[in-house]
Design an enzyme around this catalytic site. Structure first.
Site, PDB file in Angstrom:
ATOM      1  CD  GLU A   1      -2.459  -1.540   2.578  1.00  0.00           C
ATOM      2  OE1 GLU A   1      -3.014  -2.643   2.722  1.00  0.00           O
ATOM      3  OE2 GLU A   1      -2.335  -0.715   3.515  1.00  0.00           O
TER       4      GLU A   1
ATOM      5  CB  ALA B   1      -6.845  -5.839  -0.378  1.00  0.00           C
ATOM      6  CD  GLU B   2      -3.725  -5.009   5.023  1.00  0.00           C
ATOM      7  OE1 GLU B   2      -4.962  -5.134   4.907  1.00  0.00           O
ATOM      8  OE2 GLU B   2      -3.148  -3.910   5.095  1.00  0.00           O
TER       9      GLU B   2
ATOM     10  CD  GLN C   1       0.588   2.346   4.941  1.00  0.00           C
ATOM     11  OE1 GLN C   1      -0.341   2.909   5.498  1.00  0.00           O
ATOM     12  NE2 GLN C   1       0.863   2.480   3.658  1.00  0.00           N
TER      13      GLN C   1
ATOM     14  CG  ASP D   1       0.698  -3.829  14.661  1.00  0.00           C
ATOM     15  OD1 ASP D   1       0.717  -4.090  15.880  1.00  0.00           O
ATOM     16  OD2 ASP D   1       1.545  -3.083  14.122  1.00  0.00           O
ATOM     17  CG  PHE D   2      -1.974  -3.281   9.005  1.00  0.00           C
ATOM     18  CD1 PHE D   2      -1.533  -2.237   8.203  1.00  0.00           C
ATOM     19  CD2 PHE D   2      -2.496  -2.969  10.263  1.00  0.00           C
ATOM     20  CE1 PHE D   2      -1.625  -0.915   8.643  1.00  0.00           C
ATOM     21  CE2 PHE D   2      -2.584  -1.660  10.705  1.00  0.00           C
ATOM     22  CZ  PHE D   2      -2.138  -0.627   9.894  1.00  0.00           C
TER      23      PHE D   2
ATOM     24  CG  HIS E   1      -0.557   1.466  14.452  1.00  0.00           C
ATOM     25  ND1 HIS E   1      -1.648   0.773  14.052  1.00  0.00           N
ATOM     26  CD2 HIS E   1      -0.474   2.540  13.611  1.00  0.00           C
ATOM     27  CE1 HIS E   1      -2.228   1.385  13.036  1.00  0.00           C
ATOM     28  NE2 HIS E   1      -1.541   2.454  12.734  1.00  0.00           N
TER      29      HIS E   1
END
Lengths: 340, 241
Positions: A30, A63-64, A86, A89-90, A132
């Site tokens: 992203e 859209a991980e 990004q 944590d995602f 985060h």
């Protein structure tokens, strides 16, 4: 020829080198290539789209699952994708693709398919709140089929990333946000400006290795990423107080090379593990168990672990300070483990 | 059917989709079947992107059921394929059931193909019980992808004759519904088409069916006769080395 570089620059240099040499290497994530943009969450990919175009520095929707899934597929189709979350944590949005797909495709296809991808995760606490802040190393160390690298120096960062890109298996590459450095043109208030002399040309640091950063006699301190730097700072003060600490940089957690750790414990007879994530089930627990099995009779004290308590990482600075291990905590624990 | 136990999941199929003259096995690459519903969808998008970046004219085809069209990976995989113009065809075999759950309990839509509009790609509905219709629709979607015009969502309306698994007594649906769909059996209809329009004799058709049956039986026998894998192999292929 070497150049003084921070970690963000070292990452950029590694990606540029890899992409120049191998057409199958491409980046996705992203905000990584947007013209006039910021080169990813931490400016690491800045300028790469200008050089390699937007097909090879591919901006994705938020859209991980698709980012990681598409990386798995592209890798199976002969490419070498380097995907970025990004914030680390995602990755939890995409864990099926990491754990059930990327990690298992070679095994489940009896070697007919490989997944030569790298998944880059910016990790670590920076006072932005619990979602985060995670390091997440333990989840990936626990998953068979994944390699895990977590460098602490720019030199290691470039070399490990090049090795990871060229590896034919999926590599989860953890980058501590506070180590990106000012060279990334974005500075955190608590960042550590770590610079290395980094060769401009191609080189690799082998995956699956650890590195002794400081030799010592009295205690073996194992740490990775930001904690490694805090351990080094603690070692200076410990030396003044008569405790000689041997610091080992746990720059690769999977595969794990236990031999240098055992050798060190045979010399020092004391172990302190310093990790940033929550203590229960962290990488320190696994390493402690293995050292307990393989170096038990060399230990003069129980293996100690310094880690975050089992709480989500607080956002408030005052609370974060008592959650994430600090230099003074390392000094205190090392002295507790080695009473003389 | 390839006589290799480790490849017993391979399917021989669609000889018309390639003009290549080499063996069918090199036209079609089949990854392991995926137990995670929908996970194959973004992977197919990625394979397609890989083919495109490598400047090949290969196309990825992703198969899934009506149930999979509700999972996140479906939506992310289709959206990314559309915006990235990936050469992929998404084939939804809508057989009206996800395990024991009728489609009407899982979505308000009657047509999964309607979802294509959300992603800006064509959504095509085809009678999944009609071999010729499926062939035509699939050929068109593959050609579209191959020409660089992007993905298609192709929904084949069909039915699941048996239960979700072998032990499933199907108490959640009635015999009438099953019987109705059996009347539209694609193999029977194809036989009729070949006989009526192409003059193929019943004897030839019977022979083809027998050969297919033998091939399947042979493959099953071959797989069942294979010895258990040696214990040491359980640690192989976790990593490359």
């Amino acid at each position: 020829m070497t150049q003084s570089m921070g970690m963000a620059e070292a990452l950029r240099s590694a990606m540029r080198t890899a992409m120049q040499q191998d057409e199958t290497v491409f980046l996705l994530g992203e905000d990584i290539g947007i013209a006039g943009g910021f080169g990813g969450g931490f400016t690491v990919t800045l300028g790469l789209a200008d050089e390699f175009g937007h097909d090879r520095v591919m901006d994705t929707p938020i859209a991980e699952t698709a980012i990681v899934g598409a990386s798995v597929g592209a890798a199976m189709a002969g490419m070498r994708p380097v995907a970025e979350m990004q914030y680390g944590d995602f990755v939890f949005c995409a864990m099926d693709q990491v754990v059930n797909q990327a990690a298992k495709m070679r095994y489940m296809s009896n070697g007919q398919f490989s997944v030569p991808m790298v998944l880059r995760l910016p990790v670590g606490s920076t006072r932005r709140g619990a979602q985060h802040a995670q390091c997440s190393d333990a989840y990936f160390m626990h998953t068979p089929g994944l390699k895990v690298a977590c460098p602490s120096t720019p030199y290691d960062t470039k070399g490990l990333l090049l090795a990871a890109i060229r590896d034919d298996d999926p590599v989860v590459f953890l980058e501590h946000k506070l180590l990106y450095g000012t060279g990334g043109r974005r500075q955190e208030s608590t960042s550590v400006d770590v610079l290395s002399e980094v060769p401009e040309e191609d080189y690799e640091v082998p995956l699956g290795t650890v590195q002794v950063r400081r030799e010592g006699q009295d205690i073996t301190i194992l740490a990775n990423m930001l904690m490694l730097h805090r351990a080094l700072a603690a070692a200076e003060e410990l030396a003044a107080a008569g405790v000689s600490a041997e610091i080992i940089d746990m720059r690769c957690l999977a595969p794990l090379d236990l031999n240098p750790l055992v050798e060190s414990v045979e010399k020092t007879n004391h172990v302190l593990i310093v990790e940033e994530d929550n203590i229960t089930g962290g990488w320190g627990a696994e390493v402690a168990a293995r050292l307990g099995e393989q170096a038990f009779y060399h230990l003069d004290a129980p293996i100690a672990r310094l880690a975050a308590p089992d709480i989500p990482v607080p956002c408030a600075a005052a609370l974060e300070r008592v959650c994430v291990p600090q230099v003074e905590d390392i000094i205190r624990e090392a002295q507790r483990v080695t009473p003389e | 059917m390839p006589r290799n136990a480790s490849r017993c999941f391979w399917i021989s199929c669609w000889s018309d989709f390639s003009t290549a003259t080499d063996s069918p096995r090199s036209w079609v690459t089949v990854p392991p079947s995926n137990a995670i519903v929908g996970a194959n969808i973004p992977i197919a998008t990625g394979m397609a992107l890989g083919y495109k970046l490598r400047s090949t004219d290969s196309v990825a085809v992703s198969f899934f059921g009506d149930g999979a069209s509700n999972i996140g990976a479906f939506h992310e995989g289709l959206n990314l394929a559309a915006v990235a113009n990936a050469p992929v065809v998404f084939v939804c075999e809508n057989n009206l059931y996800g395990a024991s759950t009728h489609i009407s309990k899982a979505t308000l839509l009657d047509d999964i193909a309607a979802r294509a509009h959300s992603y800006g790609m064509p959504g095509v509905i085809v009678d999944g019980m009609d071999v010729e219709a499926v062939h035509q629709a699939a050929a068109k979607a593959v050609a579209r992808a191959r020409s660089g015009s992007g993905p298609t969502l192709l929904e084949a309306k069909t039915y699941r004759y048996s239960g979700h698994s072998r032990g499933d007594p199907c108490g959640y649906r009635d015999e009438e519904e099953v019987a109705l769909w059996h009347k539209r059996d694609p193999v029977l209809r194809c036989r009729g088409l070949l006989a009526d329009e192409y003059g193929v004799t019943a004897a030839t058709l019977d022979q083809i069916e027998q050969e297919c049956q033998s091939q399947v039986e042979d493959a099953v026998a071959f797989a069942q006769a294979e010895p258990d894998p040696e214990i040491h192999t359980c640690c192989e292929n976790v990593f490359k080395a």
